[in-house]
Enzyme design. Sequence first.
Site, PDB file in Angstrom:
ATOM      1  CB  SER A 154      -0.861  -0.007   1.267  1.00  0.00           C
ATOM      2  OG  SER A 154      -1.515   1.235   1.444  1.00  0.00           O
ATOM      3  CE1 TYR A 167      -4.651  -1.987   4.928  1.00  0.00           C
ATOM      4  CE2 TYR A 167      -3.393   0.014   4.535  1.00  0.00           C
ATOM      5  CZ  TYR A 167      -4.123  -1.052   4.047  1.00  0.00           C
ATOM      6  OH  TYR A 167      -4.317  -1.194   2.692  1.00  0.00           O
TER       7      TYR A 167
HETATM    8  P1  NAD Z   1     -11.567  -6.043  -0.193  1.00  0.00           P
HETATM    9  O1  NAD Z   1     -12.179  -5.882   1.163  1.00  0.00           O
HETATM   10  O2  NAD Z   1     -12.379  -5.764  -1.390  1.00  0.00           O
HETATM   11  O3  NAD Z   1     -10.958  -7.514  -0.349  1.00  0.00           O
HETATM   12  C1  NAD Z   1     -10.252  -8.141   0.709  1.00  0.00           C
HETATM   13  C2  NAD Z   1     -10.186  -9.629   0.431  1.00  0.00           C
HETATM   14  O4  NAD Z   1      -9.492 -10.256   1.522  1.00  0.00           O
HETATM   15  C3  NAD Z   1     -11.570 -10.299   0.362  1.00  0.00           C
HETATM   16  O5  NAD Z   1     -11.565 -11.300  -0.625  1.00  0.00           O
HETATM   17  C4  NAD Z   1     -11.727 -10.919   1.748  1.00  0.00           C
HETATM   18  O6  NAD Z   1     -12.623 -12.018   1.797  1.00  0.00           O
HETATM   19  C5  NAD Z   1     -10.291 -11.351   1.987  1.00  0.00           C
HETATM   20  N1  NAD Z   1     -10.017 -11.617   3.387  1.00  0.00           N
HETATM   21  C6  NAD Z   1     -10.233 -10.831   4.474  1.00  0.00           C
HETATM   22  N2  NAD Z   1      -9.916 -11.497   5.601  1.00  0.00           N
HETATM   23  C7  NAD Z   1      -9.461 -12.719   5.210  1.00  0.00           C
HETATM   24  C8  NAD Z   1      -8.977 -13.865   5.905  1.00  0.00           C
HETATM   25  N3  NAD Z   1      -8.874 -13.886   7.250  1.00  0.00           N
HETATM   26  N4  NAD Z   1      -8.625 -14.955   5.194  1.00  0.00           N
HETATM   27  C9  NAD Z   1      -8.737 -14.972   3.839  1.00  0.00           C
HETATM   28  N5  NAD Z   1      -9.184 -13.916   3.122  1.00  0.00           N
HETATM   29  C10 NAD Z   1      -9.537 -12.809   3.818  1.00  0.00           C
HETATM   30  O7  NAD Z   1     -10.251  -5.127  -0.142  1.00  0.00           O
HETATM   31  P2  NAD Z   1      -9.278  -4.602  -1.290  1.00  0.00           P
HETATM   32  O8  NAD Z   1      -9.336  -3.119  -1.250  1.00  0.00           O
HETATM   33  O9  NAD Z   1      -9.454  -5.294  -2.568  1.00  0.00           O
HETATM   34  O10 NAD Z   1      -7.872  -4.987  -0.626  1.00  0.00           O
HETATM   35  C11 NAD Z   1      -7.013  -5.959  -1.145  1.00  0.00           C
HETATM   36  C12 NAD Z   1      -5.587  -5.642  -0.722  1.00  0.00           C
HETATM   37  O11 NAD Z   1      -5.189  -4.388  -1.280  1.00  0.00           O
HETATM   38  C13 NAD Z   1      -5.408  -5.508   0.793  1.00  0.00           C
HETATM   39  O12 NAD Z   1      -4.189  -6.086   1.185  1.00  0.00           O
HETATM   40  C14 NAD Z   1      -5.357  -4.013   1.001  1.00  0.00           C
HETATM   41  O13 NAD Z   1      -4.655  -3.657   2.149  1.00  0.00           O
HETATM   42  C15 NAD Z   1      -4.650  -3.577  -0.274  1.00  0.00           C
HETATM   43  N6  NAD Z   1      -4.853  -2.170  -0.606  1.00  0.00           N
HETATM   44  C16 NAD Z   1      -6.092  -1.696  -0.835  1.00  0.00           C
HETATM   45  C17 NAD Z   1      -6.234  -0.349  -1.133  1.00  0.00           C
HETATM   46  C18 NAD Z   1      -7.574   0.262  -1.390  1.00  0.00           C
HETATM   47  O14 NAD Z   1      -7.658   1.486  -1.450  1.00  0.00           O
HETATM   48  N7  NAD Z   1      -8.635  -0.501  -1.577  1.00  0.00           N
HETATM   49  C19 NAD Z   1      -5.115   0.479  -1.198  1.00  0.00           C
HETATM   50  C20 NAD Z   1      -3.865  -0.065  -0.957  1.00  0.00           C
HETATM   51  C21 NAD Z   1      -3.733  -1.403  -0.670  1.00  0.00           C
END
Ligand code: NAD
Length: 272
Positions: A154, A167
């Site tokens: 991130s 985080y």
């Molecule tokens: P999201 O909530 O849409 O997806 C998260 C996924 O992780 C889901 O499939 C959920 O079921 C799974 N998950 C959660 N807990 C779990 C567990 N205990 N075991 C297995 N799976 C689990 O979120 P996203 O925004 O797509 O995030 C995905 C990644 O990208 C994360 O690591 C997040 O930190 C990173 N990220 C997101 C953003 C953003 O702005 N959305 C920015 C930077 C980084």
Amino acid sequence: MQTTASNATLSRPLQGKTAIVTGSTSGIGLGIAHAFAAAGAHVMLNGFGKPEEIENIRSELSAKHGIEAVYSPADMTKPVEIRSMVETAAKQFGAVDVLVNNAGIQHVEAIETFPPEKWDQIIAINLSAAFHTIAAAIPGMKARGWGRIINIASAHGLVASPFKSAYVTAKHGIIGLTKTAALETAEHGITVNAICPGYVLTPLVQKQIPDTAKARGISEEEVIKTVILHAQPTHKFVGVDEIAALALFLCSKGANSMTGASLSIDGGWTAE
Ligand code: NAD
């Protein structure tokens, strides 16, 4: 003139390869799973959700792209389940060529009142899970002399924001893990890189808007305008498709010498 075979390689660059994408039932992981399947890879999905919705994702991926898609319900807080997920993929597909550590959660609260169990859960899912998947995947990758490990970090792996202690800590940690794993595998045809997205409009971001409003004492509309999009000089969300395209590039020949890198895709956020 290109041969048919090389045209096929260009359009399906991951043909015959296999990939695990953790947290791929939603958001960024789901986008990466779609892009990898379209590129010809067999994909192991993972994450939580309603069983019928997950089955729809799995069967659609398989039917649309003519690949094998399987689902692992492994909980990324449980080391035994995580390592068994990697073993199952290796048995089912014959190999794990690409590993994307993407599963992640967020909690927004001041350190003084941050629930210790939330801290533990975020460190487990956003950081320790990647240690376990990487440890389980490296021996097979070394044996085949090829592997691609992509950690979804991130912008918060490079800079901090208030109220996101766990985080930010986990994301800084995964960048350290990325560099260490890259050094340990550099002579084995394996690359390990971190993608550092800015804000992407997924359920993870949607869920934190009310808590950020509470923590900062402002409205939800103000959170989007003055906190989220304010952080990015482009004032636009990053697209899931843009992150998936970068992940695909990291699996291509053009990225053979890229390892240990933290790649920002954040609308200029961390350039400030
Ligand atoms: P999201 O909530 O849409 O997806 C998260 C996924 O992780 C889901 O499939 C959920 O079921 C799974 N998950 C959660 N807990 C779990 C567990 N205990 N075991 C297995 N799976 C689990 O979120 P996203 O925004 O797509 O995030 C995905 C990644 O990208 C994360 O690591 C997040 O930190 C990173 N990220 C997101 C953003 C953003 O702005 N959305 C920015 C930077 C980084």
